[in-house]
Design a protein around this motif. Sequence first.
Motif, PDB file in Angstrom:
ATOM      1  N   LEU A  46     -38.663   4.923 -29.675  1.00 18.13           N
ATOM      2  CA  LEU A  46     -38.140   6.131 -29.043  1.00 18.13           C
ATOM      3  C   LEU A  46     -38.087   6.020 -27.530  1.00 18.13           C
ATOM      4  CD1 LEU A  46     -39.984   9.015 -30.947  1.00 18.13           C
ATOM      5  CD2 LEU A  46     -37.551   8.468 -31.102  1.00 18.13           C
ATOM      6  N   GLU A  47     -37.049   6.612 -26.948  1.00 26.92           N
ATOM      7  CA  GLU A  47     -37.031   6.818 -25.502  1.00 26.92           C
ATOM      8  C   GLU A  47     -37.829   8.082 -25.204  1.00 26.92           C
ATOM      9  OE1 GLU A  47     -33.264   8.698 -24.000  1.00 26.92           O
ATOM     10  OE2 GLU A  47     -32.486   7.956 -25.911  1.00 26.92           O
ATOM     11  N   ASN A  48     -37.982   8.413 -23.953  1.00 26.51           N
ATOM     12  CA  ASN A  48     -38.701   9.630 -23.584  1.00 26.51           C
ATOM     13  C   ASN A  48     -37.751  10.819 -23.556  1.00 26.51           C
ATOM     14  OD1 ASN A  48     -40.947   8.022 -23.281  1.00 26.51           O
ATOM     15  ND2 ASN A  48     -40.818   7.922 -21.052  1.00 26.51           N
ATOM     16  N   PHE A  49     -38.258  11.968 -24.000  1.00 22.90           N
ATOM     17  CA  PHE A  49     -37.473  13.198 -24.035  1.00 22.90           C
ATOM     18  C   PHE A  49     -38.190  14.293 -23.249  1.00 22.90           C
ATOM     19  CE2 PHE A  49     -36.128  10.807 -27.681  1.00 22.90           C
ATOM     20  CZ  PHE A  49     -34.784  11.097 -27.847  1.00 22.90           C
ATOM     21  N   ASN A  50     -37.419  15.173 -22.670  1.00 22.94           N
ATOM     22  CA  ASN A  50     -38.007  16.312 -21.982  1.00 22.94           C
ATOM     23  C   ASN A  50     -38.595  17.302 -22.986  1.00 22.94           C
ATOM     24  OD1 ASN A  50     -38.519  17.691 -19.435  1.00 22.94           O
ATOM     25  ND2 ASN A  50     -37.050  19.224 -20.123  1.00 22.94           N
ATOM     26  N   ALA A  76     -47.647  14.498 -35.867  1.00 25.10           N
ATOM     27  CA  ALA A  76     -46.551  13.772 -35.218  1.00 25.10           C
ATOM     28  C   ALA A  76     -46.295  14.302 -33.811  1.00 25.10           C
ATOM     29  CB  ALA A  76     -45.280  13.892 -36.063  1.00 25.10           C
ATOM     30  N   THR A  77     -46.352  15.612 -33.660  1.00 23.43           N
ATOM     31  CA  THR A  77     -46.093  16.223 -32.350  1.00 23.43           C
ATOM     32  C   THR A  77     -47.176  15.855 -31.349  1.00 23.43           C
ATOM     33  OG1 THR A  77     -45.017  18.084 -33.479  1.00 23.43           O
ATOM     34  CG2 THR A  77     -45.614  18.402 -31.171  1.00 23.43           C
ATOM     35  N   VAL A  78     -48.411  15.886 -31.779  1.00 20.55           N
ATOM     36  CA  VAL A  78     -49.527  15.502 -30.908  1.00 20.55           C
ATOM     37  C   VAL A  78     -49.387  14.036 -30.497  1.00 20.55           C
ATOM     38  CG1 VAL A  78     -52.037  15.149 -30.806  1.00 20.55           C
ATOM     39  CG2 VAL A  78     -51.096  17.222 -31.858  1.00 20.55           C
ATOM     40  N   LEU A  79     -49.040  13.195 -31.442  1.00 20.68           N
ATOM     41  CA  LEU A  79     -48.853  11.767 -31.159  1.00 20.68           C
ATOM     42  C   LEU A  79     -47.764  11.560 -30.107  1.00 20.68           C
ATOM     43  CD1 LEU A  79     -49.381   8.755 -31.896  1.00 20.68           C
ATOM     44  CD2 LEU A  79     -47.594   9.007 -33.641  1.00 20.68           C
ATOM     45  N   LEU A  80     -46.648  12.250 -30.267  1.00 22.33           N
ATOM     46  CA  LEU A  80     -45.530  12.111 -29.335  1.00 22.33           C
ATOM     47  C   LEU A  80     -45.904  12.591 -27.937  1.00 22.33           C
ATOM     48  CD1 LEU A  80     -42.715  13.391 -31.708  1.00 22.33           C
ATOM     49  CD2 LEU A  80     -42.825  11.088 -30.734  1.00 22.33           C
ATOM     50  N   PHE A  81     -46.587  13.726 -27.869  1.00 24.53           N
ATOM     51  CA  PHE A  81     -46.943  14.282 -26.563  1.00 24.53           C
ATOM     52  C   PHE A  81     -47.944  13.385 -25.835  1.00 24.53           C
ATOM     53  CE2 PHE A  81     -49.557  16.883 -23.754  1.00 24.53           C
ATOM     54  CZ  PHE A  81     -48.582  17.483 -22.965  1.00 24.53           C
ATOM     55  N   LYS A  85     -43.925  10.752 -24.904  1.00 24.29           N
ATOM     56  CA  LYS A  85     -42.551  10.730 -25.405  1.00 24.29           C
ATOM     57  C   LYS A  85     -41.867  12.084 -25.261  1.00 24.29           C
ATOM     58  CE  LYS A  85     -42.471   6.431 -26.665  1.00 24.29           C
ATOM     59  NZ  LYS A  85     -41.550   5.458 -26.013  1.00 24.29           N
ATOM     60  N   ILE A  86     -42.636  13.160 -25.189  1.00 28.21           N
ATOM     61  CA  ILE A  86     -42.093  14.490 -24.944  1.00 28.21           C
ATOM     62  C   ILE A  86     -42.970  15.203 -23.915  1.00 28.21           C
ATOM     63  CG2 ILE A  86     -40.955  14.804 -27.178  1.00 28.21           C
ATOM     64  CD1 ILE A  86     -43.399  16.317 -28.162  1.00 28.21           C
ATOM     65  N   LYS A  87     -42.351  16.037 -23.074  1.00 25.62           N
ATOM     66  CA  LYS A  87     -43.079  16.780 -22.051  1.00 25.62           C
ATOM     67  C   LYS A  87     -43.339  18.223 -22.476  1.00 25.62           C
ATOM     68  CE  LYS A  87     -41.169  14.190 -18.111  1.00 25.62           C
ATOM     69  NZ  LYS A  87     -40.372  14.326 -16.856  1.00 25.62           N
ATOM     70  N   TYR A  88     -42.374  18.803 -23.181  1.00 24.45           N
ATOM     71  CA  TYR A  88     -42.470  20.192 -23.614  1.00 24.45           C
ATOM     72  C   TYR A  88     -42.193  20.277 -25.117  1.00 24.45           C
ATOM     73  CZ  TYR A  88     -42.194  21.105 -18.616  1.00 24.45           C
ATOM     74  OH  TYR A  88     -42.431  21.101 -17.267  1.00 24.45           O
TER      75      TYR A  88
END
Length: 215
Positions: A46-50, A76-81, A85-88
């Motif tokens: 994955l690239e990074n997302f806002n 999954a959301t906790v892992l990404l944050f 990978k995600i800011k918000y």
Amino acid sequence: MKKFSRKQKVAILFILAQLLLAFTVYSNKKINNYSEKLICSDINLLENFNVGLLLGTSQKLKNGLDNQFFKFRIDATVLLFKAGKIKYIIVSGDNSTKSYNEPLDMKIALLKRGIPESVIFLDYAGFRTYDSIIRCNLIFGQQKFLIISQEFHTQRAVYIARKLGLDAFGFNAKDVTSHITLATNVREFFARTKAYIDVIIKSEPKYIGQKIIIN
């Protein structure tokens, strides 16, 4: 006006049922093929997302047991944050009654896992996936975002978003392999047909509301 015999009526209904089934199978295959390269389960790809759009589900099953779909989406959301990978996070789900609040339940679960409250935004009018996607754009102003759910769901959600002109990708939370997925799979089979029709006729979400600015 010509009256159809009972036998003719049965034949007509049979033909209509076959056509409906064929269209349902076609729409499912179309969505699968279209979204195949737009979703993944490997965070390293994955690239990074806002913004990550977390699609809601109930915390508990009807029998009172914990809903594994809920747990794995939170994981999954906790892992990404935490991986940057995600800011918000926009949590979009059903809050049709005072006693049923998917977004709030998910927010509480995220807070318990160490996600800052300042990065969580709630969409209480995500009554269905189509509404969640449109509102992510119209209400929260997002053109590009990462959708978080199980694979069967991200396939449909990404298809909807892309057909609406949005630059969406999907991250697959861990799937649920127990017997409880049978009803989910059957429901998803027909939900994809509805999604296919929605993007053709450009359905409107149930609610629009005031805009919420993120960053």
